[in-house]
Scaffold this motif. Sequence first.
Motif, PDB file in Angstrom:
ATOM      1  N   ASP A   1       0.851  -1.183   0.000  1.00 56.09           N
ATOM      2  CA  ASP A   1       0.000   0.000   0.000  1.00 56.09           C
ATOM      3  C   ASP A   1       0.887   1.233   0.000  1.00 56.09           C
ATOM      4  O   ASP A   1       1.529   1.552   0.997  1.00 56.09           O
ATOM      5  N   LEU A   2       0.974   1.902  -1.111  1.00 54.10           N
ATOM      6  CA  LEU A   2       1.794   3.101  -1.245  1.00 54.10           C
ATOM      7  C   LEU A   2       0.929   4.331  -1.033  1.00 54.10           C
ATOM      8  O   LEU A   2      -0.138   4.452  -1.619  1.00 54.10           O
ATOM      9  N   ARG A   3       1.383   5.212  -0.184  1.00 52.64           N
ATOM     10  CA  ARG A   3       0.654   6.461   0.042  1.00 52.64           C
ATOM     11  C   ARG A   3       1.633   7.619  -0.130  1.00 52.64           C
ATOM     12  O   ARG A   3       2.716   7.599   0.426  1.00 52.64           O
ATOM     13  N   VAL A  33      -2.901  17.115  -1.270  1.00 58.88           N
ATOM     14  CA  VAL A  33      -3.184  17.341  -2.685  1.00 58.88           C
ATOM     15  C   VAL A  33      -4.009  16.200  -3.263  1.00 58.88           C
ATOM     16  O   VAL A  33      -4.957  16.436  -4.017  1.00 58.88           O
ATOM     17  N   SER A  34      -3.683  14.972  -2.902  1.00 58.00           N
ATOM     18  CA  SER A  34      -4.454  13.846  -3.447  1.00 58.00           C
ATOM     19  C   SER A  34      -5.926  13.919  -3.027  1.00 58.00           C
ATOM     20  O   SER A  34      -6.822  13.621  -3.816  1.00 58.00           O
ATOM     21  N   GLY A  35      -6.172  14.336  -1.796  1.00 59.72           N
ATOM     22  CA  GLY A  35      -7.553  14.504  -1.341  1.00 59.72           C
ATOM     23  C   GLY A  35      -8.251  15.638  -2.064  1.00 59.72           C
ATOM     24  O   GLY A  35      -9.443  15.545  -2.389  1.00 59.72           O
ATOM     25  N   ALA A  36      -7.505  16.726  -2.322  1.00 61.82           N
ATOM     26  CA  ALA A  36      -8.079  17.856  -3.053  1.00 61.82           C
ATOM     27  C   ALA A  36      -8.481  17.441  -4.460  1.00 61.82           C
ATOM     28  O   ALA A  36      -9.522  17.862  -4.973  1.00 61.82           O
ATOM     29  N   ILE A  37      -7.676  16.579  -5.074  1.00 60.81           N
ATOM     30  CA  ILE A  37      -8.005  16.089  -6.409  1.00 60.81           C
ATOM     31  C   ILE A  37      -9.219  15.161  -6.349  1.00 60.81           C
ATOM     32  O   ILE A  37     -10.145  15.292  -7.138  1.00 60.81           O
ATOM     33  N   ALA A  38      -9.217  14.251  -5.397  1.00 62.94           N
ATOM     34  CA  ALA A  38     -10.322  13.285  -5.295  1.00 62.94           C
ATOM     35  C   ALA A  38     -11.658  13.979  -5.087  1.00 62.94           C
ATOM     36  O   ALA A  38     -12.673  13.570  -5.650  1.00 62.94           O
ATOM     37  N   ILE A  56      -4.139  18.575 -16.076  1.00 59.28           N
ATOM     38  CA  ILE A  56      -4.133  18.016 -17.430  1.00 59.28           C
ATOM     39  C   ILE A  56      -4.516  16.545 -17.363  1.00 59.28           C
ATOM     40  O   ILE A  56      -5.295  16.043 -18.170  1.00 59.28           O
ATOM     41  N   SER A  57      -3.952  15.866 -16.366  1.00 61.20           N
ATOM     42  CA  SER A  57      -4.235  14.453 -16.154  1.00 61.20           C
ATOM     43  C   SER A  57      -3.906  14.111 -14.710  1.00 61.20           C
ATOM     44  O   SER A  57      -3.316  14.917 -13.995  1.00 61.20           O
ATOM     45  N   VAL A  58      -4.282  12.910 -14.294  1.00 61.11           N
ATOM     46  CA  VAL A  58      -4.015  12.432 -12.937  1.00 61.11           C
ATOM     47  C   VAL A  58      -3.365  11.063 -13.054  1.00 61.11           C
ATOM     48  O   VAL A  58      -3.887  10.186 -13.751  1.00 61.11           O
ATOM     49  N   ASP A  59      -2.211  10.892 -12.410  1.00 56.27           N
ATOM     50  CA  ASP A  59      -1.551   9.590 -12.361  1.00 56.27           C
ATOM     51  C   ASP A  59      -2.042   8.836 -11.141  1.00 56.27           C
ATOM     52  O   ASP A  59      -2.084   9.387 -10.042  1.00 56.27           O
ATOM     53  N   VAL A  60      -2.419   7.585 -11.341  1.00 54.11           N
ATOM     54  CA  VAL A  60      -2.917   6.758 -10.251  1.00 54.11           C
ATOM     55  C   VAL A  60      -2.241   5.393 -10.296  1.00 54.11           C
ATOM     56  O   VAL A  60      -1.696   4.981 -11.320  1.00 54.11           O
ATOM     57  N   ILE A  61      -2.291   4.720  -9.163  1.00 49.82           N
ATOM     58  CA  ILE A  61      -1.871   3.323  -9.125  1.00 49.82           C
ATOM     59  C   ILE A  61      -3.141   2.492  -9.126  1.00 49.82           C
ATOM     60  O   ILE A  61      -3.990   2.627  -8.252  1.00 49.82           O
ATOM     61  N   ASP A  62      -3.256   1.654 -10.129  1.00 48.91           N
ATOM     62  CA  ASP A  62      -4.434   0.808 -10.289  1.00 48.91           C
ATOM     63  C   ASP A  62      -3.941  -0.604 -10.580  1.00 48.91           C
ATOM     64  O   ASP A  62      -3.260  -0.828 -11.582  1.00 48.91           O
ATOM     65  N   ASP A  63      -4.257  -1.548  -9.707  1.00 55.43           N
ATOM     66  CA  ASP A  63      -3.792  -2.930  -9.855  1.00 55.43           C
ATOM     67  C   ASP A  63      -2.271  -2.994 -10.007  1.00 55.43           C
ATOM     68  O   ASP A  63      -1.751  -3.643 -10.912  1.00 55.43           O
ATOM     69  N   ASN A  80     -16.634  16.418  -6.498  1.00 56.97           N
ATOM     70  CA  ASN A  80     -16.744  15.016  -6.866  1.00 56.97           C
ATOM     71  C   ASN A  80     -15.782  14.649  -7.992  1.00 56.97           C
ATOM     72  O   ASN A  80     -15.354  15.505  -8.759  1.00 56.97           O
ATOM     73  N   SER A  81     -15.446  13.361  -8.068  1.00 59.84           N
ATOM     74  CA  SER A  81     -14.660  12.793  -9.159  1.00 59.84           C
ATOM     75  C   SER A  81     -14.794  11.277  -9.094  1.00 59.84           C
ATOM     76  O   SER A  81     -15.376  10.730  -8.149  1.00 59.84           O
ATOM     77  N   ILE A  82     -14.229  10.604 -10.079  1.00 60.56           N
ATOM     78  CA  ILE A  82     -14.267   9.140 -10.072  1.00 60.56           C
ATOM     79  C   ILE A  82     -13.397   8.566  -8.958  1.00 60.56           C
ATOM     80  O   ILE A  82     -13.493   7.377  -8.646  1.00 60.56           O
ATOM     81  N   PHE A  83     -12.558   9.391  -8.335  1.00 59.64           N
ATOM     82  CA  PHE A  83     -11.622   8.908  -7.319  1.00 59.64           C
ATOM     83  C   PHE A  83     -12.244   8.801  -5.929  1.00 59.64           C
ATOM     84  O   PHE A  83     -11.702   8.112  -5.071  1.00 59.64           O
ATOM     85  N   LYS A  84     -13.356   9.478  -5.700  1.00 62.53           N
ATOM     86  CA  LYS A  84     -14.005   9.376  -4.386  1.00 62.53           C
ATOM     87  C   LYS A  84     -14.514   7.954  -4.200  1.00 62.53           C
ATOM     88  O   LYS A  84     -15.271   7.445  -5.013  1.00 62.53           O
ATOM     89  N   GLY A  85     -14.064   7.319  -3.133  1.00 59.42           N
ATOM     90  CA  GLY A  85     -14.489   5.962  -2.840  1.00 59.42           C
ATOM     91  C   GLY A  85     -13.829   4.903  -3.701  1.00 59.42           C
ATOM     92  O   GLY A  85     -14.193   3.740  -3.648  1.00 59.42           O
ATOM     93  N   SER A  86     -12.833   5.304  -4.487  1.00 60.62           N
ATOM     94  CA  SER A  86     -12.153   4.374  -5.384  1.00 60.62           C
ATOM     95  C   SER A  86     -10.943   3.758  -4.694  1.00 60.62           C
ATOM     96  O   SER A  86     -10.358   4.337  -3.783  1.00 60.62           O
ATOM     97  N   SER A  87     -10.543   2.594  -5.138  1.00 61.59           N
ATOM     98  CA  SER A  87      -9.332   1.965  -4.612  1.00 61.59           C
ATOM     99  C   SER A  87      -8.079   2.477  -5.304  1.00 61.59           C
ATOM    100  O   SER A  87      -6.974   2.150  -4.911  1.00 61.59           O
ATOM    101  N   LYS A  88      -8.254   3.278  -6.358  1.00 59.96           N
ATOM    102  CA  LYS A  88      -7.108   3.851  -7.050  1.00 59.96           C
ATOM    103  C   LYS A  88      -6.391   4.833  -6.135  1.00 59.96           C
ATOM    104  O   LYS A  88      -7.026   5.597  -5.434  1.00 59.96           O
ATOM    105  N   ARG A  89      -5.079   4.836  -6.139  1.00 68.97           N
ATOM    106  CA  ARG A  89      -4.273   5.741  -5.329  1.00 68.97           C
ATOM    107  C   ARG A  89      -3.723   6.842  -6.224  1.00 68.97           C
ATOM    108  O   ARG A  89      -3.012   6.560  -7.196  1.00 68.97           O
TER     109      ARG A  89
END
Length: 93
Positions: A1-3, A33-38, A56-63, A80-89
């Motif tokens: 789990d990387l944070r 910042v990650s919370g502000a984006i989410a 411009i874009s958001v880098d995430v860790i997914d799988d 709101n965004s697709i990142f709220k409640g998502s497992s993506k970091r």
Amino acid sequence: DLRVYISQFCLKFAVLTYGYGGIEYLCNVPGLVSGAIAMNAGTGRAAGKAISDYLISVDVIDDDEIVTIPRGVCGFSYRNSIFKGSSKRIITS
């Protein structure tokens, strides 16, 4: 789990150091910042500014893979965004 934790104060310092601007209002918003984006942090509907306006874009860790998601696919709307409640970091580097 990387944070990855970057405070908004550090972001503001970096932005102003390199001559960028526009997100100074985030200095008064507690969090990372990650919370502000989410949550698409911003000044509210009346002022109509949000952090997504500056992305411009958001880098995430997914799988266990780093994926770049273009802003238009992030589903940004008021607080709101697709990142709220998502497992993506969200990677903030």
